[in-house]
Design a protein around this motif. Structure first.
Motif, PDB file in Angstrom:
ATOM      1  N   UNK A 127      -1.950   1.928  16.756  1.00 23.40           N
ATOM      2  CA  UNK A 127      -2.065   0.529  17.159  1.00 23.40           C
ATOM      3  C   UNK A 127      -2.970  -0.210  16.176  1.00 23.40           C
ATOM      4  N   UNK A 128      -2.560  -1.408  15.801  1.00 24.50           N
ATOM      5  CA  UNK A 128      -3.314  -2.225  14.847  1.00 24.50           C
ATOM      6  C   UNK A 128      -3.498  -3.630  15.397  1.00 24.50           C
ATOM      7  N   UNK A 129      -4.556  -4.265  14.949  1.00 22.90           N
ATOM      8  CA  UNK A 129      -4.819  -5.662  15.298  1.00 22.90           C
ATOM      9  C   UNK A 129      -4.856  -6.495  14.014  1.00 22.90           C
ATOM     10  N   UNK A 130      -4.216  -7.648  14.050  1.00 22.95           N
ATOM     11  CA  UNK A 130      -4.284  -8.611  12.947  1.00 22.95           C
ATOM     12  C   UNK A 130      -4.821  -9.923  13.497  1.00 22.95           C
ATOM     13  N   UNK A 131      -5.962 -10.351  12.975  1.00 20.45           N
ATOM     14  CA  UNK A 131      -6.564 -11.616  13.396  1.00 20.45           C
ATOM     15  C   UNK A 131      -6.109 -12.718  12.441  1.00 20.45           C
ATOM     16  N   UNK A 132      -5.367 -13.690  12.960  1.00 20.69           N
ATOM     17  CA  UNK A 132      -4.915 -14.836  12.168  1.00 20.69           C
ATOM     18  C   UNK A 132      -5.881 -15.991  12.442  1.00 20.69           C
ATOM     19  N   UNK A 133      -6.736 -16.318  11.480  1.00 21.51           N
ATOM     20  CA  UNK A 133      -7.731 -17.373  11.713  1.00 21.51           C
ATOM     21  C   UNK A 133      -7.074 -18.712  12.036  1.00 21.51           C
ATOM     22  N   UNK A 134      -7.823 -19.640  12.619  1.00 22.18           N
ATOM     23  CA  UNK A 134      -7.248 -20.941  12.981  1.00 22.18           C
ATOM     24  C   UNK A 134      -6.934 -21.785  11.758  1.00 22.18           C
ATOM     25  N   UNK A 135      -6.163 -22.836  12.016  1.00 19.87           N
ATOM     26  CA  UNK A 135      -5.868 -23.856  10.997  1.00 19.87           C
ATOM     27  C   UNK A 135      -5.185 -23.268   9.763  1.00 19.87           C
ATOM     28  N   UNK A 136      -4.131 -22.491   9.994  1.00 14.72           N
ATOM     29  CA  UNK A 136      -3.354 -21.960   8.871  1.00 14.72           C
ATOM     30  C   UNK A 136      -2.800 -23.153   8.088  1.00 14.72           C
ATOM     31  N   UNK A 137      -3.053 -23.217   6.780  1.00 15.87           N
ATOM     32  CA  UNK A 137      -2.656 -24.401   6.007  1.00 15.87           C
ATOM     33  C   UNK A 137      -1.173 -24.417   5.649  1.00 15.87           C
ATOM     34  N   UNK A 138      -0.356 -24.728   6.654  1.00 17.38           N
ATOM     35  CA  UNK A 138       1.096 -24.848   6.463  1.00 17.38           C
ATOM     36  C   UNK A 138       1.570 -26.137   7.124  1.00 17.38           C
ATOM     37  N   UNK A 139       2.627 -26.712   6.567  1.00 16.01           N
ATOM     38  CA  UNK A 139       3.194 -27.929   7.139  1.00 16.01           C
ATOM     39  C   UNK A 139       4.206 -27.614   8.225  1.00 16.01           C
TER      40      UNK A 139
END
Length: 429
Positions: free
Chosen positions: A322-334
């Motif tokens: 089992x793995x965890x991936x933390x995606x930080x806020x405000x991903x700079x995509x349109x």
């Protein structure tokens, strides 16, 4: 490899679906594991058009303008998957819509005003068209499909009164274009040699392929002596390609294991149309088409990709952990971001899984109070984390691709950073 990759997809269309060249096949719902193309995106609606100018002459491909009804990311390549152009919100038309006309080799006749001429150098071409999803809700999927069906394909000779484009839904087809590492590889290659002109850069291969029995105008019929050699040779190639892939690509974020999706020399050469007389990254190009399909003219404009095959400790990703991936806020995509798990060996969606990805355009995705997202990979969902879980096969290794659709300059300048997957992260335990 890119030509065989192209032909495998085309043969799946011709052999398993009612679709034909100069029509459009599409998946009428987000992709699941029955689509066994190489590293596809399950968080958009896919359409494919295999174009051929041999019989009908120049062929028109119309991309509709972006607007409230939707937007498209489209990439057009020739038989060898050399990028010809990108279209859509971040393509050459900047979302205004465009009419391409793909012309046969050596075509010199004038083309009417209002068309963007593309010269593939081959009779065959291919367009991968993605219709953006607002969410996975049924209504949004239907809107995305309807918008995608505004694409048009027809002969230039009928441009005054274009016929209706044929669309074929292949969502229920087991569409498997993963690379075959056996003697059939050479059958796909022979088909391309017979159907397409030699390009000047290919001259060195003419006699080499002839020694294997692949010769323009002659049937490919390897005898009992040569077939075992073909089988053995393709296994040597498989081992070499796999070893090269295992060594990895340059890291995108320093201090992590997130890699560029291909060798930078290949990306630069492809974006320049392979016109640099002093560079032709043939090995990197062959490798790329063992795990992907399509060439992108403007990498980082409409879409950008990163690959991870290892966790934060540098260990290969294991479907039994089992793995965890933390995606930080405000991903700079349109547009949106997505994360997908693939079978490490085939580079296709992991078979028999209920889903393959999580994305920012999924309504039930659980976000943390600061807007960040924690995703989980493993054979079972951690307690209470079902909505953010991406299942893996405990018997197989896997790899992960992060996609950014409409990345902003901040993304490419690395003002935002994605950390590594962590085995048994705090939430996963």
């Amino acid at each position: 490899m890119p030509a065989v990759n192209y032909d495998l997809m085309r043969q799946q269309m011709l052999g398993k679906t009612p679709g034909k060249e100069n029509q459009v096949i599409y998946w009428g719902r987000p992709l699941d594991w029955h689509n066994q193309t190489l590293t596809p995106n399950p968080d958009t609606i896919y359409l494919m058009a295999f174009l051929n100018t041999r019989e009908v002459g120049p062929v028109v491909l119309e991309i509709p303008p972006a607007g409230p009804a939707g937007s498209i990311n489209a990439n057009i390549v020739n038989t060898w998957q050399v990028p010809l152009e990108d279209a859509g919100a971040h393509g050459i038309d900047a979302g205004k819509g465009i009419r391409f006309v793909l012309v046969p080799p050596g075509y010199k006749d004038p083309v009417p005003a209002g068309f963007q001429v593309l010269e593939p150098g081959t009779f065959g071409s291919y367009a991968l068209i993605r219709s953006t999803l607002a969410s996975h809700a049924d209504a949004d999927v239907a809107r995305s499909v309807d918008y995608g069906k505004q694409v048009r394909v027809y002969p230039l000779s009928q441009a005054a009164h274009p016929p209706a484009t044929t669309f074929v839904d292949v969502a229920d087809v087991d569409f498997d274009s993963t690379i075959r590492y056996d003697a059939s590889y050479f059958e796909n290659l022979d088909r391309i040699v017979q159907q397409e002109p030699w390009l000047p850069r290919d001259s060195v291969m003419i006699d080499q392929l002839k020694s294997l029995g692949i010769e323009k105008g002659k049937a490919f019929a390897p005898d009992a002596a040569i077939r075992p050699a073909l089988e053995a040779g393709v296994q040597v190639a498989r081992q070499r390609l796999a070893a090269t892939y295992d060594r990895g690509f340059p890291i995108f974020y320093p201090g992590t294991h997130w890699m560029l999706p291909a060798d930078p020399a290949l990306i630069a050469s492809a974006q320049g149309g392979f016109t640099d007389p002093d560079a032709y990254p043939v090995d990197a190009r062959g490798l790329a088409y063992t795990y992907a399909y399509i060439g992108i003219k403007r990498m980082g404009a409409g879409q950008f990709y990163m690959i991870a095959t290892k966790d934060s400790a540098g260990a290969a990703l294991d479907g039994n952990r089992t793995y965890q991936l933390h995606v930080p806020p405000n991903v700079p995509v349109e547009q949106y971001w997505s994360v997908t798990a693939y079978d490490r060996q085939t580079h296709a969606l992991i078979r028999n899984m209920p889903r393959a990805s999580r994305a920012s355009n999924i309504a039930d995705l659980v976000r943390n109070p600061d807007g960040s997202v924690d995703l989980f990979f493993g054979p079972a969902a951690p307690q209470g984390k079902q909505a953010n879980w991406i299942p893996t096969d405990p018997a197989r290794g896997f790899e992960v691709m992060f996609r950014a659709y409409g990345p902003t300059p901040a993304f490419m300048q690395k003002a935002w950073t994605l950390p590594d997957l962590v085995a048994g992260g705090a939430e996963a335990r």
